[in-house]
Scaffold this active site. Sequence first.
Site, PDB file in Angstrom:
ATOM      1  CD  GLU A  32      -2.669  -0.703  -4.604  1.00 47.54           C
ATOM      2  OE1 GLU A  32      -3.484  -1.591  -4.890  1.00 47.54           O
ATOM      3  OE2 GLU A  32      -1.880  -0.243  -5.441  1.00 47.54           O
ATOM      4  CG  ASP A  75      -2.555   3.282  -7.440  1.00 44.26           C
ATOM      5  OD1 ASP A  75      -3.248   2.442  -6.853  1.00 44.26           O
ATOM      6  OD2 ASP A  75      -2.447   3.328  -8.684  1.00 44.26           O
TER       7      ASP A  75
END
Length: 650
Positions: free
Chosen positions: A326, A284
């Site tokens: 991401e 992330d």
Amino acid sequence: MYEQISHTLLNDILNRIKPEISEQDLRHFYTRLGANFYGIHLLFQRLYGDRDDFDQQAQKLVETMATQYINRPDRLRQLDLAREKDYNWFLHQQWTGMALYCKGFAGTLKGLQERLHYFQELGVNMVHVMPILLCPEGSSDGGYAVSDFREINPEVGTLEDVGQLAKEMKERDILLVLDVVVNHTSNKHYWASCARAGDKKYQDYYYTFENRNVPDMFEQSMPEIFPETSPGNFTWDEEMGRWVMTVFNDFQWDLNYSNPAVFIEMLNIILFWANQGADILRLDAVAFLWKKIGSTCQNEREAHLILQLLKDCCQVTAPGVVFIAEAIVAPVEVIKYFGEDAVIAKECEIAYNATFMALLWDAVATKNARLLNQGIKNLPVKLERATWLNYVRCHDDIGLGFDDRDILLCDYQPAHHRQFLVDYFTGKFEDSYARGLPFGQNAKTGDTRISGSLASLAGLEYALETGDKEMIDDSVKLILLLHGMIMSFGGIPLLYYGDEIGTLNDDTYRDDPYKKGDTRWVHRPSIDWDKADQRNIPGTVEYEIFSALKRMIAVRKEMDAFADFNNRELIEVENPHLFVFGRYHLQKPNEKVLVVANFSNRPKSLNIGELGSWGAQYRQFVDVYSGECPDVFKNNLVIPGFTFYWLSER
Ligand code: OTU
């Protein structure tokens, strides 16, 4: 590569290694360590070489990798060996993904396991289960504010449930994707609690400051990520008596990767999840991993070095596991997350194609493909052994992050055009039936992003309210058109849960005091399984969408040209409403697919002469998706409104 310094260091490390490690059979581990250590050492040295304890840290790094290798279950080690041989496994067109919240999709992990047949019914064989770890109630950022990286949120289940789920998914040939939130922890994490209690060791895990001097310098160049709910990038912690860097929400503390202890902890966590049976790990917010005064603190060179080092280390311990980056950043930046200066991807093998996603939405609003064509033309070519995650919607907002130069090349004015898009999707623009909501409005910069479910953004909510059959048909067609693009573009298509049955906005988040300030919750639904059952009843919207997607996925699996080996050719045509590209297969020249999409609601035509060799080679077109032959009138292919074709030669 043989290099004396790293070789000597490796020998020293192995001589000092703990007996509980050296006694084990680590043949494959040592082969990989030997092969990768030059790179590992180089990167570790670049990042942490100026520290007095460098050698001890390097020792700890290797011991962490070795210990996790020892912990790696045998069946996963076997899978590693198989994937090392079949190293392009994730580029194959067989994969289609779906991202979901466990709670919203099935309540619990056990519930999710009971619904695995649903994925198989649709053809989905890669499931991204969004964060399921322990988070403080209320300040969880939908799971992205983790307070324990190894403990499952008891509301959804236990670690054992994850093991069971992973096992059954493997038996059903479904890949498991899990998140590792590498950039920050919750302010309730153990490390943060220790830091708050004054422990210097753990204060060093974060960026904490006694006064505003350094924070103020940072603020001069750092943008705000959540300007409405969490303005600024630092938060005063009363108990600690210090400022702490919080780029996202004020309860998400940014980890300090200039401290090697943080790197090693997070590597250990990555390998822990690899060992729980995750096939793919989604890292992330990777663009944010390195902070430097005077910069935006995104996409810094060191952030890439950290990712390369994580990859090298993971390749030693768990080479079957691949990473998703991401990084929702500009096209020229996103491409770097595959690994710069390399031929083969050596950072993250997969990256979110946020550029394509945003461009598709531009085509929806403008009903033409001008910016889409322009943006894709300028999308840098990726490395070998790297692939996109192509998506229409995800759990986050839609950011309008196109390149300003591309907007200008389409004769739009960037600020105006973005405002038009926001107005369009929030339904303010006359002629728009979209039901989106603004997200992340920034009064200082004028920036706004968009929330809303795919179906509601595509006008289905409005159409169903009016009951107008033609309107309903149009929005269903639009939903399918968008999916037709992500399935054929090249890369892994990633569906978003609920979209396969046309799930509308969910306004109930407004009643939850913790959620009401964050419009992203409008598109994070709880699946209504009674409604989902309608997928079996012809004539319903659920049926129309589900069965079409099912067909698309099945056809995609059969088309070798849809595998991703940078085998796509964009074909520029005169009609601005059309988006046209060819997909080919390097080894099988006869296997070609010409993708033609019409973003207008009216029929459009394409002169076959414009297709060059792509037109000449077809005597008669057949759309492999529908099995039908499209209309050709006087050498013009006719494409009905909101329709796409996957054309092949009959
Ligand atoms: C990611 O988001 C997650 O997907 C979000 O759900 C989290 O809130 C966020 O991280 C914090 O953990 O960091 O690299 O524009 O696209 O916040 C991009 C908003 C991210 C998101 C952005 C994104």
